[in-house]
Design an enzyme around this catalytic site. Structure first.
Site, PDB file in Angstrom:
ATOM      1  N   GLU A 259       0.926  -1.220  -0.161  1.00 36.33           N
ATOM      2  CA  GLU A 259       0.005  -0.050  -0.070  1.00 36.33           C
ATOM      3  C   GLU A 259       0.933   1.369  -0.059  1.00 36.33           C
ATOM      4  O   GLU A 259       1.515   1.438   0.944  1.00 36.33           O
ATOM      5  CB  GLU A 259      -0.873   0.224   1.090  1.00 36.33           C
ATOM      6  CG  GLU A 259      -2.248   0.657   1.033  1.00 36.33           C
ATOM      7  CD  GLU A 259      -1.773   2.335   1.602  1.00 36.33           C
ATOM      8  OE1 GLU A 259      -1.598   3.080   0.920  1.00 36.33           O
ATOM      9  OE2 GLU A 259      -2.013   2.236   2.832  1.00 36.33           O
ATOM     10  N   CYS A 293      -2.095   8.559   3.888  1.00 33.20           N
ATOM     11  CA  CYS A 293      -1.840   8.410   2.353  1.00 33.20           C
ATOM     12  C   CYS A 293      -3.144   8.579   1.582  1.00 33.20           C
ATOM     13  O   CYS A 293      -3.082   8.893   0.370  1.00 33.20           O
ATOM     14  CB  CYS A 293      -1.345   6.965   2.064  1.00 33.20           C
ATOM     15  SG  CYS A 293      -2.265   5.733   3.175  1.00 33.20           S
TER      16      CYS A 293
HETATM   17  P1  NDP Z   1      11.048   4.913   4.004  1.00 32.29           P
HETATM   18  O1  NDP Z   1      10.523   4.482   2.772  1.00 32.29           O
HETATM   19  O2  NDP Z   1      12.351   5.384   4.263  1.00 32.29           O
HETATM   20  O3  NDP Z   1      10.998   3.599   5.245  1.00 32.29           O
HETATM   21  C1  NDP Z   1       9.838   3.364   5.402  1.00 32.29           C
HETATM   22  C2  NDP Z   1      10.193   1.667   5.941  1.00 32.29           C
HETATM   23  O4  NDP Z   1      10.637   0.903   4.964  1.00 32.29           O
HETATM   24  C3  NDP Z   1      11.390   1.690   7.029  1.00 32.29           C
HETATM   25  O5  NDP Z   1      10.726   1.018   8.342  1.00 32.29           O
HETATM   26  C4  NDP Z   1      12.543   1.167   6.343  1.00 32.29           C
HETATM   27  O6  NDP Z   1      13.479   0.518   7.223  1.00 32.29           O
HETATM   28  C5  NDP Z   1      11.781   0.355   5.487  1.00 32.29           C
HETATM   29  N1  NDP Z   1      12.865   0.028   4.172  1.00 32.29           N
HETATM   30  C6  NDP Z   1      13.392   1.076   3.457  1.00 32.29           C
HETATM   31  N2  NDP Z   1      14.015   0.532   2.419  1.00 32.29           N
HETATM   32  C7  NDP Z   1      13.758  -0.761   2.778  1.00 32.29           C
HETATM   33  C8  NDP Z   1      14.369  -2.037   1.806  1.00 32.29           C
HETATM   34  N3  NDP Z   1      15.117  -1.629   0.796  1.00 32.29           N
HETATM   35  N4  NDP Z   1      13.989  -3.129   2.117  1.00 32.29           N
HETATM   36  C9  NDP Z   1      13.218  -3.191   3.084  1.00 32.29           C
HETATM   37  N5  NDP Z   1      12.663  -2.262   4.153  1.00 32.29           N
HETATM   38  C10 NDP Z   1      12.890  -1.119   3.766  1.00 32.29           C
HETATM   39  O7  NDP Z   1      10.091   5.918   4.549  1.00 32.29           O
HETATM   40  P2  NDP Z   1      10.006   7.072   5.772  1.00 32.29           P
HETATM   41  O8  NDP Z   1       9.282   6.572   6.962  1.00 32.29           O
HETATM   42  O9  NDP Z   1      11.423   7.759   5.790  1.00 32.29           O
HETATM   43  O10 NDP Z   1       9.011   8.007   4.966  1.00 32.29           O
HETATM   44  C11 NDP Z   1       9.675   8.820   3.828  1.00 32.29           C
HETATM   45  C12 NDP Z   1       8.558   9.457   2.765  1.00 32.29           C
HETATM   46  O11 NDP Z   1       7.773   8.621   2.711  1.00 32.29           O
HETATM   47  C13 NDP Z   1       7.811  10.657   3.790  1.00 32.29           C
HETATM   48  O12 NDP Z   1       8.290  11.695   3.943  1.00 32.29           O
HETATM   49  C14 NDP Z   1       6.439  10.390   3.145  1.00 32.29           C
HETATM   50  O13 NDP Z   1       6.360  11.460   2.112  1.00 32.29           O
HETATM   51  C15 NDP Z   1       6.452   9.301   2.597  1.00 32.29           C
HETATM   52  N6  NDP Z   1       5.309   8.283   3.381  1.00 32.29           N
HETATM   53  C16 NDP Z   1       4.301   7.916   2.779  1.00 32.29           C
HETATM   54  C17 NDP Z   1       3.436   6.999   3.326  1.00 32.29           C
HETATM   55  C18 NDP Z   1       2.280   6.513   2.590  1.00 32.29           C
HETATM   56  O14 NDP Z   1       1.614   5.744   3.305  1.00 32.29           O
HETATM   57  N7  NDP Z   1       2.079   6.607   1.560  1.00 32.29           N
HETATM   58  C19 NDP Z   1       3.595   6.791   4.731  1.00 32.29           C
HETATM   59  C20 NDP Z   1       4.943   7.296   5.479  1.00 32.29           C
HETATM   60  C21 NDP Z   1       5.680   8.007   4.640  1.00 32.29           C
HETATM   61  P3  NDP Z   1      14.966   0.410   7.084  1.00 32.29           P
HETATM   62  O15 NDP Z   1      15.296   1.829   7.483  1.00 32.29           O
HETATM   63  O16 NDP Z   1      15.419  -0.428   8.462  1.00 32.29           O
HETATM   64  O17 NDP Z   1      15.269   0.157   5.930  1.00 32.29           O
END
Ligand code: NDP
Length: 487
Positions: A259, A293
């Protein structure tokens, strides 16, 4: 300058991993700080997990799939799933306070939406799981075919920071209902309520090893998504992260449910009930600081009511109170982190460069500390504007007038996102016609965010893969074996 008070009757917690029914630190003892986004104070420390901790958690989960959990009669498992919901409600006040400390959202919102709905996710799936069946076909007098359902296996649940407990439980409840074992990875920004959820599961009767959790950032998520003993990944978050997870999960061919992001349109025709429109648009624009979202961040208004709409929308937005999340009268709290706050502010700079007109906000809020941004309405941006096209994920909306149905439909679909839309009209034929043409997984007509957990939830295009909710969740969290019996 306003200041933020911290509610003191619930203390923030340090967050350890939860593996095989126990809280454990990282092997190397590494931790990182958890920051309160409303005060910039340190709430506590969080264990920084890596490959080793993920491996321990996955091993515990794989072992727990068999034995007590695997053999458990469905009515007993359903009672446990229900009990988790009950225990969440018993600890509602504590969980709501921790959610607000972690996210910066108003406390009344944590209570009303996050915790209530988290509990309901378990109550819903506790009922639903007892009536889930499978397909069966009689092929003349040749054979009977029937499908047998079994758990998918070990599932990685990776969640973002905007609705931490609500989104984790939206995945955990059906995963447990279908008999899986899980490794949860909460966002590093908001680890506290998931940490408590793990112990609630044990208290409700979930056997050790079925629910595991590893905290961390940078490498933790990838350690789960690339682990060869993990069968599936359910992820909610940013589109670009979904793409990275897909790559990381590809060598081991995991089942995926995504999602992802949205840039959702609100489409308002002149024949809509303007009172309803304004009331709902306030929510779809600014609830949870716009960090949902499903928020309607692109607002299209039929030209004949454009000025009237803007006048009322602007007046209401100016009256919103931004500030202390523990103040009951606060409408808009803090953004989740300094990094995200800077990202949202950078989009306001972009809007200025792009020639946008700010009708409200356009700047950080007047708070002594914390990551507060004023609710912002921007007009006069072209369809190529980055603020119209990209997910800002803050209290920022753009408003654009339109003249015809064809023109607005073309603009609405001119995006690589396809999560949801909110369509406002009293013409039922137009509503039906347009709903079928809007490229989005969910279209709300004369409402927004109205949910029934049996319905398909998710996005098309770059907004997701698969659907959650009711049978859709069950299909993801289970595998089918078709059995053919020759007659
Ligand atoms: P990230 O995309 O950086 O990370 C979200 C999660 O994904 C973290 O727990 C991270 O863990 C994990 N993750 C990241 N890369 C990988 C990978 N290659 N494999 C597995 N897991 C991974 O999101 P942020 O929380 O920093 O948010 C960034 C932007 O996303 C926000 O500014 C916002 O605009 C947007 N956002 C959108 C949402 C939505 O529902 N549409 C919800 C929240 C944020 P790890 O660091 O350990 O890799």
């Amino acid at each position: 300058m306003q200041t933020t008070k911290m509610k003191q009757d619930v203390k923030p917690i340090d967050c350890s991993h939860y593996i095989n029914g126990n809280y454990v630190p990282s092997k190397n003892g590494q931790t990182f700080e958890n920051i309160n986004p409303a005060t910039e104070e340190v709430l506590g420390v969080v264990a920084q997990g890596g490959k080793q901790e993920v491996d321990q958690a996955v091993t515990a989960a794989r072992k727990a799939l068999k034995g007590e959990w695997g053999d458990m009669p469905i009515r007993q498992r359903s009672a446990i799933v229900r009990k988790i919901g009950d225990l969440i409600l018993e600890r509602k006040s504590e969980l709501a306070t921790l959610e607000t400390l972690d996210t910066g959202k108003p406390l009344w919102l944590s209570n009303k939406i996050d915790i209530e709905r988290a509990a309901y996710n378990f109550h819903f799936f506790a009922d639903y799981m007892t009536s889930v069946g499978t397909e069966s076909y009689q092929q003349d007098d040749i054979a009977i075919h029937y499908a047998v359902r079994r758990p998918t296996g070990v599932v990685g649940l990776i969640n973002p920071w905007n609705l931490p407990l609500l989104l984790m439980t939206w995945k955990l409840a059906p995963a447990l209902a279908a008999g899986n074992a899980v490794v949860m990875k909460p966002s590093e920004e908001t680890p506290m309520t998931a940490t408590i959820l793990a112990e609630i599961c044990t208290e409700a009767g979930v056997p050790d090893g079925v629910v595991n959790m590893v905290h961390g950032f940078g490498e933790t998520g990838a350690a789960i998504t690339s682990h060869e003993q993990v069968d599936a990944i359910a992820f909610t978050g940013e589109t670009i992260t979904g793409s990275a997870i897909m790559q990381s999960a590809a060598p081991t061919l995991k089942k995926l449910s995504f999602e992802l992001g949205g840039k959702n349109p609100n489409i308002i025709f002149a024949d809509a009930d303007l009172d309803d429109v304004i009331e709902t648009t306030m929510k779809s624009s600014f609830i949870n600081q716009g960090e949902v979202c499903l928020c309607g961040s692109r607002i299209y208004v039929e030209r004949s009511i454009y000025d009237q709409f803007l006048e009322r929308f602007v007046e209401k937005t100016k009256a919103l109170k931004v500030g202390d999340p523990f103040d009951e009268t606060t409408n808009v709290g803090a953004l989740v982190s300094k990094e995200h706050y800077q990202k949202v502010l950078s989009y306001l700079d972009i809007a200025k460069e792009e020639g946008g007109t700010f009708l409200t906000g356009g700047k950080a809020s007047d708070m002594e500390k914390g990551f507060f941004v004023e609710p912002t309405i921007i007009t006069d941006l072209g369809r190529e504007s980055r603020c119209v096209r990209e997910e800002i994920f803050g209290p920022v909306v753009t408003v654009v007038p339109f003249d015809t149905e064809e023109e607005v439909l073309e603009q609405v679909n001119d995006t690589h996102y396809g999560l949801s839309a909110s369509l406002w009209t009293s013409d039922i034929k137009r509503a039906t016609r347009l709903s079928a043409q809007i490229e989005a997984g969910m279209v709300w007509v004369n409402t927004w965010f109205l949910r029934d957990l049996r319905t398909p939830f998710g996005g098309m295009k770059h907004s997701g893969i698969g659907r959650e909710g009711g049978m859709h969740s069950f299909d993801f969290y289970s595998e089918l074996t078709n059995v053919t019996v020759k007659l």
